[in-house]
Design an enzyme around this catalytic site. Structure first.
Site, PDB file in Angstrom:
ATOM      1  N   ASP A 102      19.152  42.194 -33.145  1.00  0.00           N
ATOM      2  CA  ASP A 102      20.405  42.292 -33.959  1.00  0.00           C
ATOM      3  C   ASP A 102      20.032  43.356 -35.227  1.00  0.00           C
ATOM      4  O   ASP A 102      19.587  42.883 -36.093  1.00  0.00           O
ATOM      5  CB  ASP A 102      20.845  40.910 -34.562  1.00  0.00           C
ATOM      6  CG  ASP A 102      22.119  40.721 -35.295  1.00  0.00           C
ATOM      7  OD1 ASP A 102      22.347  42.044 -35.784  1.00  0.00           O
ATOM      8  OD2 ASP A 102      22.592  39.696 -35.601  1.00  0.00           O
ATOM      9  N   HIS A 146      20.678  42.536 -42.742  1.00  0.00           N
ATOM     10  CA  HIS A 146      19.399  41.842 -42.786  1.00  0.00           C
ATOM     11  C   HIS A 146      18.379  42.595 -43.150  1.00  0.00           C
ATOM     12  O   HIS A 146      17.138  42.036 -43.199  1.00  0.00           O
ATOM     13  CB  HIS A 146      19.371  41.075 -41.289  1.00  0.00           C
ATOM     14  CG  HIS A 146      20.508  40.493 -40.951  1.00  0.00           C
ATOM     15  ND1 HIS A 146      20.991  39.219 -41.588  1.00  0.00           N
ATOM     16  CD2 HIS A 146      21.470  40.579 -40.052  1.00  0.00           C
ATOM     17  CE1 HIS A 146      22.405  38.892 -41.048  1.00  0.00           C
ATOM     18  NE2 HIS A 146      22.523  39.669 -40.243  1.00  0.00           N
ATOM     19  N   ILE A 201      20.370  39.119 -46.278  1.00  0.00           N
ATOM     20  CA  ILE A 201      20.062  37.518 -45.848  1.00  0.00           C
ATOM     21  C   ILE A 201      19.546  37.469 -44.401  1.00  0.00           C
ATOM     22  O   ILE A 201      19.266  38.551 -43.535  1.00  0.00           O
ATOM     23  CB  ILE A 201      21.725  36.970 -45.771  1.00  0.00           C
ATOM     24  CG1 ILE A 201      22.579  37.741 -44.773  1.00  0.00           C
ATOM     25  CG2 ILE A 201      22.216  36.867 -47.095  1.00  0.00           C
ATOM     26  CD1 ILE A 201      23.879  37.053 -44.510  1.00  0.00           C
ATOM     27  N   GLY A 239      21.800  34.441 -39.119  1.00  0.00           N
ATOM     28  CA  GLY A 239      21.963  33.091 -38.962  1.00  0.00           C
ATOM     29  C   GLY A 239      21.266  32.363 -37.453  1.00  0.00           C
ATOM     30  O   GLY A 239      20.759  31.331 -37.563  1.00  0.00           O
TER      31      GLY A 239
END
Ligand code: NAI
Length: 741
Positions: free
Chosen positions: A503, A508, A523, A526
């Site tokens: 990803d 990120h 961040i 998830g």
């Protein structure tokens, strides 16, 4: 090449005293036609009628060239007199070229009603009167050729020609219906929109072109359309200066709104792009049936609706697949990415999650079962390809809402996989939407390895009047103290490590990018947090053996920043582990409504299924379907009141007849023919099987001419409710019973 001849044909050309009409008359006469040269002999604006000379002159010209012609000086509004001239002279009429015309150009504001009326009279009423008088002769002799003369002004509009445009396009509409009515009678009706030098156009068309716009370049098209060898009917042709082309209507794919919900102007505004876009493949309906098909289609198979972000009709049918593979290296990078092997000393079993030569044997983390399918999807997005049709939103609108992963087979250290994607549900959380997609992952042998569901929150994509979806919370953490708690700090570089698993979203990794999205810093993915809690369960309840995990379901509630400390609280409840993952630093819940199911015993590896060997005679036949349907009806007597319809099935190839009576008694399904069924369906056995087993779309069959529906066509819709909830196993059971007996 032999010349196209019109010997023994009688033609009427109106307004043939000059311009285009004269040329049409000369062309037809030169090739043997007997021609009525009609012309009122008026001026361009229709005034000063009554001069015989223009028609007479053309008749003389024709005669001088050895042809046959008679003159007629009536106005086209006295069409029967013009036709009578042909009948009197030669006893028949084969060809009518409606050509007479005048102009009264004025802007609409200045246009008098008289200007409107006279233009309408000459063009539209005149063509109607002449054609009307000739029509009975054509019907009688089962042969006729009619030409209407329209104009680009009618097709496209032109300043100052409101009257003329209306009349000219009126002629095209007139021709469309005449063509249908004449079709079976050998009468062909076509329309031309010419451009040529004439007294109508001198001074209007640009001077440098006018000489090239010879009427001689229009008449050959008219002559061909009027020839007996020409099959063309219902055509509209633009023609001039040696160019000719057919013109047709084009309709875009359009938008269908649901018919069981209120339709509002806002919904129309919302779908305006789709209603008006001509991108992609468009339709060219050539008759009213074809045109109305799209509307009937929406009645027979109502639209599910949607908006510019989600087209439910496309999305709910969409399916895509893709392939990729992984190996030990991917598994190890992933395990490190979700924080495995960070303890010191390291448990041998945890080492097995990252080290291929571990004495315990290499073991994939269960949460990895979500990764290959997701990676393929991300890769497609990265390449700018839409994976599933009907989902028209970008990355910037989506938030990962929920994830469910079910492990169907213990993950091998390496595998080649195929993923099949579908949209499972779309919920309207006005103004947002939640899209649930499913991914079924199989290995090279076709054995299912994993099943994933991914609920994506799509900002601003709701408000289309759809279902809100399930409400209420599942897997709620109990009040009591957790049975196990694991606390772990996520290293600051963890996002950068995790992204190596596929990803690559800069959110990120790139602080500037994260700022632009409203975050102080990048961040954590998830799915990285997902991996962390999966690992925590494995550690707390599976003695670090990942193979015991059967499924994981989570809801993402809050983003985690690398460097924060996660605390997973776990409760053993009702045969599953319910858990929550908290962000200790900010006292927030990152993951909630979450649960893991465990296998009681380690699953046995499934061997590749043997190739199915379908023997001849092993296939389904119509009888199996109706046997199963009879059982379904017997088990559901309420269908009689609910469906309230009688269906007759005339099955072909091989032929059989069946009826389904859901109107009387307890309902009946039997071989045979019903007296006056509500609806009769004619379909081949193969397509019937497709329809009733969900392999073929009834509506597609219908519009493809493979399903004939007669009687009360709308009642065929009741077939859906009749079949609803029918156990597909019944059909197989009926087949098995038939083969056995
Ligand atoms: P034109 O004026 O040379 O020919 C029209 C003929 O119709 C005239 O001879 C006129 O006397 C006759 N006419 C007028 N009212 C009549 C009536 N009530 N009854 C019998 N005859 C009558 O003009 P042109 O250009 O040859 O036009 C022929 C047709 O082509 C017209 O329908 C015109 O609207 C159409 N057209 C011509 C274009 C062009 O570029 N020339 C462009 C588009 C359409």
């Amino acid at each position: 090449m032999s010349e196209l001849r019109f010997d023994d044909r009688v033609a009427i050309v109106t307004g043939a005293g000059g311009g285009l009409g004269r040329e049409h008359a000369l062309t037809l006469a030169a090739r043997g036609a007997k021609v009525v040269v009609n012309d009122l002999g008026g001026s361009v604006d229709g005034s000063g009628a009554g001069a015989a000379s223009p028609a007479d002159k053309v008749v003389e010209e024709i005669k001088a060239l050895g042809g046959e012609a008679v003159a007629n000086y009536d106005s086209v509004t006295d069409g029967e007199k013009i036709v009578q001239t042909a009948i009197d002279a030669w006893g028949r009429v084969d060809i009518v070229v409606n050509n007479a015309g005048i102009l009264r150009d004025k802007s609409f504001a200045k246009m008098e009603n008289a200007d409107w009326d006279l233009v309408y009279e000459v063009h539209l009423k005149g063509a109607q009167r002449v054609t009307k008088a000739a029509w009975p002769y054509m019907l009688e002799q089962k042969y006729g050729r009619v030409i209407m003369t329209a104009s680009a002004a009618g097709i496209y509009g032109n300043f100052g020609q409101a009257n003329y445009s209306a009349a000219k396009l009126g002629l095209h509409g007139f021709a469309q219906t005449l063509a249908e009515e004449g079709r079976a009678k050998g009468i062909h009706v076509n329309t031309i929109a010419p451009i040529a030098k004439s007294r109508l156009t001198v001074g209007i068309l640009p001077e440098q072109f006018i000489d090239a716009l010879k009427p001689e370049f229009v008449s050959p098209l008219v002559a061909w359309l009027c020839h007996e060898n020409c099959d063309q009917t219902k055509g509209l042709f633009e023609v001039g200066a040696g160019y000719m082309a057919q013109v047709r209507w084009e309709r875009n794919k359009g938008n269908s709104f649901p018919i069981d919900k209120e339709l509002t102007p806002d919904m129309v505004a919302n779908r305006w792009n789709k209603i008006t876009s001509f991108e992609g493949e468009n339709e060219h309906p050539s008759d009213t049936n074809a045109a109305v098909g799209a509307i009937l289609n929406n009645i027979m198979n109502p639209s599910l609706g949607g908006n510019e972000f989600i087209d439910l009709d496309l999305a709910m049918k969409a399916e895509a697949s893709g392939e990729n593979s992984y190996d030990e290296r991917d598994l190890a990078i992933y395990a490190l990415g979700v924080g495995a092997a960070a303890a010191d000393p390291l448990d041998e079993k945890e080492l097995a999650q990252v080290y291929e030569n571990s004495s315990d044997g290499f073991k994939a983390l269960p949460t990895y079962a979500a990764m290959p399918g997701m990676n393929y999807m991300l890769q497609q997005m990265k390449e700018g390809k839409d994976l599933l049709e009907g989902l028209n939103y970008g990355f910037d609108r989506v938030l990962h809402g929920e994830q469910y992963t079910e492990i169907k087979q213990t993950l091998k250290p390496c595998a080649k996989l195929t993923h099949t994607y579908k949209v499972k549900a779309v919920y309207d959380k006005d103004p947002h939407a939640v899209v649930v997609t499913s991914t079924t992952t199989t290995d090279e042998n076709g054995v299912e390895v994993a099943y994933n569901e991914n609920a994506t929150f799509v900002r601003g994509a709701g408000g289309f009047g759809g279902e809100r979806g399930p409400s209420g919370s599942i897997n709620v953490a109990p009040e009591r103290e957790p049975d196990a708690v694991i606390t772990e700090t996520v290293p600051v570089e963890q996002g950068l490590l995790y992204r190596l698993s596929g990803d690559w979203n800069p959110l990120h990794a790139d602080p500037k990018f994260a700022k632009a999205f409203g975050y102080d810093k990048p961040i954590l993915h998830g799915m990285c947090t997902y991996g962390y809690c999966g690992r925590h369960i494995v550690k707390a309840f599976c003695d670090n053996d990942p193979r015991f995990v059967k499924s994981i379901k989570v809801r993402f509630a809050e983003s985690v920043f690398p460097g924060e400390t996660l605390e997973t609280r776990m409760w053993k409840e009702d045969g599953k582990i319910i858990f929550e993952t908290h962000i200790k630093d900010r006292n927030l819940v990152a993951i909630k409504n979450a649960a893991v199911e465990l296998f009681d015993e380690l699953p046995v590896e499934v061997e590749a299924p043997a190739e199915a060997t379908a023997e001849a005679g092993d296939q389904l036949i119509a009888e199996d379907l109706f046997t199963a349907l009879a059982q379904h009806v017997a088990a559901n007597p309420e269908l009689v009141g609910k469906v309230d319809t009688t269906f007759q099935f005339n099955v072909s190839n091989p032929d059989s007849q069946w009826y389904v009576d859901l109107k009387s008694g307890e309902g009946k399904v039997e071989a045979g023919v019903l007296d006056k069924p509500d609806v009769t369906l004619g379909v081949s056995e193969e397509n019937l099987i497709g329809m009733l087993t969900g392999q073929a779309d009834a509506q597609q069959l219908y519009f493809g001419g493979k399903l004939e529906v007669s009687g009360n066509v709308a009642a065929s819709n009741n077939l859906g409710p009749a079949l609803e909830g029918m156990d597909p196993g019944l059909i197989e059971a009926a087949k098995a019973a038939r083969l056995k007996s």
